[in-house]
Design an enzyme around this catalytic site. Structure first.
Site, short mmCIF file in Angstrom:
data_model
loop_
_atom_site.label_atom_id
_atom_site.label_comp_id
_atom_site.label_asym_id
_atom_site.label_seq_id
_atom_site.Cartn_x
_atom_site.Cartn_y
_atom_site.Cartn_z
N LYS A 172 0.79 -1.30 -0.04
CA LYS A 172 -0.09 0.07 -0.15
C LYS A 172 0.80 1.17 0.18
O LYS A 172 2.12 1.06 0.64
CB LYS A 172 -0.86 -0.05 1.29
CG LYS A 172 -2.17 0.67 1.01
CD LYS A 172 -3.39 0.10 0.32
CE LYS A 172 -4.39 0.98 -0.04
NZ LYS A 172 -5.57 0.38 -0.49
N ASP A 213 -6.83 4.06 -4.68
CA ASP A 213 -7.83 4.11 -3.46
C ASP A 213 -8.17 5.43 -3.39
O ASP A 213 -8.33 6.15 -4.46
CB ASP A 213 -6.47 3.80 -2.40
CG ASP A 213 -7.12 3.22 -1.36
OD1 ASP A 213 -7.89 2.27 -0.90
OD2 ASP A 213 -7.16 4.14 -0.16
#
Ligand code: NDP
Length: 450
Positions: free
Chosen positions: A115, A155
């Protein structure tokens, strides 16, 4: 052995570690050697932190911090989104990266977990400022990613526009056209259904939950949705398509909630999509008939009757009291479109209701299973890029549905084996044990723990 996630305070990461660790207890009791695996897997393989200096529209120098947490490459290249939001810090990215490892395992595809992102706030920035930020961000990130190394995606704050800018920057820095990002535009290697995948996938997962618990379908189900971004919009559209009633949407300023039985229409959701692309807020739209806008509120406590909830905004957006209010309003099914939207107190309320085992039991579908559709179609985008071809919308949608059904079955069967009382098995125990076992066993075979 201690399970302190870090010597420094990382509340979101510690919360995610605790949530997974607590559900693995039955596995550790049965096979204590897996505690060693947990100790190893909870530390990221690598964390990259870097400076991102960029020029704003006035010619002034702005600076932000960029991050990439390369958490686990056991099952494949690091894979997970980039978040652009002022709240971004290492605790949040480590929690998201840790969850991502097990989520990706549940898709059945070969993807590791990672991430990244930055504390850059895209709100109120022009397209040119966003482009200049993306180019500066990729100047450093391009050294660390690659089609077989690390493949980021979108995201919060990163949609098709940002992925396009990032992809173009990578191509010019490295002089290669490669599948180094997913969520790309269809004309330059993107996959059909990728924008829809997380929201659609969460609803496909819910369809399986509803069918398994009661043999029913979505028709007439009163559904609370939070958020109004990518995940929320497509979850809402799929619920409407299946005959469900969408009672709410929300954003960081407030919530738009039905006053009675009225549901949102797909035309209204399209208006929301246009508004969000321009950085607007729900309060800027006039509320449709039968709906009221609640400034600064979340939707969970604002309806008298609810069947289904799909939290799709951000982490920790449902607390224990809000969970109780939904249970009192008749909630039967909750599937998380967002990552970790339920606090531990809220999960305890939902799981406590499940354990009561009545025919009114609440069933909780955790994010790492229910929202894995997004990364699953990202995996399909990687496969299409490697083969240098593109599949049709129908093909990708059918594969997504199949992945969500298999993921549900895995959670259900593993939950049955490892969870305690309750007429319905715990899907959070099932998801965590199944995801963890796959990663831990592969890590052992690769010599990462012993
Ligand atoms: P978007 O940026 O498209 O939308 C985010 C939505 O959440 C917006 O409505 C935003 O409000 C709201 N929001 C963000 N932060 C807060 C906050 N602190 N309080 C209240 N509302 C907030 O993001 P996505 O839809 O892509 O992501 C939503 C969630 O789903 C995240 O948890 C993400 O990690 C998760 N997820 C996303 C996937 C994807 O494919 N996109 C895949 C799997 C999970 P506003 O418009 O006012 O900013």
């Amino acid at each position: 052995m201690s399970y302190t996630a870090s010597t420094v305070s990382e509340p979101e990461f510690q919360q995610a570690v605790h949530e997974i660790r607590s559900t693995l207890a039955p596995l550790f009791k049965q096979s204590p050697e897996y505690e060693n695996a947990f100790k190893v897997l909870m530390i990221p393989e690598r964390i990259i932190t870097f400076r991102v200096a960029w020029e704003d529209d006035k010619g002034a120098c702005q600076v932000n911090t960029g991050f990439r947490v390369q958490f686990s490459s056991v099952l494949g290249p690091y894979k997970g989104g980039l978040r652009l939001h002022p709240s971004v810090n290492l605790s949040i990215l480590k929690f998201l990266g840790f969850e991502q490892i097990f989520k990706n395992a549940l898709t059945g595809l070969h993807m590791g977990g990672g991430k990244g992102g930055s504390d850059f706030d895209p709100k109120g920035r022009s397209d040119n400022e966003i482009r200049r930020f993306c180019v500066s961000f990729m100047r450093e990130l391009s050294r660390h990613i690659g089609a077989d190394t690390d493949v980021p995606a979108g995201d919060i704050g990163v949609g098709g526009r940002e992925v396009g800018f990032l992809f173009g920057a990578y191509k010019s820095f490295r002089n290669e056209f490669a599948g180094i990002l997913t969520g790309k535009g269809f004309d330059f290697g993107g996959s059909k259904i990728r924008p829809e995948a997380t929201g659609y996938g969460a609803v496909y997962y819910l369809e399986e939950m509803i069918k398994a618990a009661s043999g029913e379908d979505f028709k007439g189900k009163k559904t609370l949705i939070s958020g109004s971004g990518n995940v929320a919009q497509y979850a809402a559209l799929k619920v409407i398509e299946l005959g469900g009633v969408v009672l709410s949407l929300s954003d960081s300023k407030g919530a738009l909630v039905s006053e009675g039985d009225e549901g949102l229409t797909s035309e209204f959701i399209e208006k929301v999509a246009e508004l969000k692309l321009k950085g607007g807020y729900l309060k800027d739209l006039s509320a449709p008939s039968g709906f009221k806008y609640h400034e600064g509120a979340r939707p969970w406590t604002l309806v008298k009757k609810v069947d289904v909830a799909i939290p799709s905004a951000t982490q920790n957006e449902i607390n224990g009291d809000e969970a109780k209010a939904m249970v009192a309003a008749g909630l039967r099914y909750i599937a998380e479109g967002a990552n970790m939207p339920s606090t531990q107190e809220a999960i305890d309320v939902f799981e406590g209701e499940r354990k009561k085992g009545s025919d009114k039991a609440v069933w909780y579908g955790p994010g790492k299973a229910a929202n894995c559709g997004g990364v699953a179609v990202s995996g399909l985008e990687m496969a299409q890029n490697s083969a240098r071809l593109q599949w049709s919308e129908e093909e990708v949608d059918a594969k997504l549905k199949n992945i969500m059904q298999t993921c549900f079955r895995t959670c259900y069967e593993t939950g049955k084996e490892f969870s305690d009382s309750g007429a319905l098995p715990s899907l959070v125990v099932g998801a965590n044990v199944a995801g963890f076992l796959k990663v831990a066993n592969a890590a052992k075979a690769q010599g990462d723990w012993f």
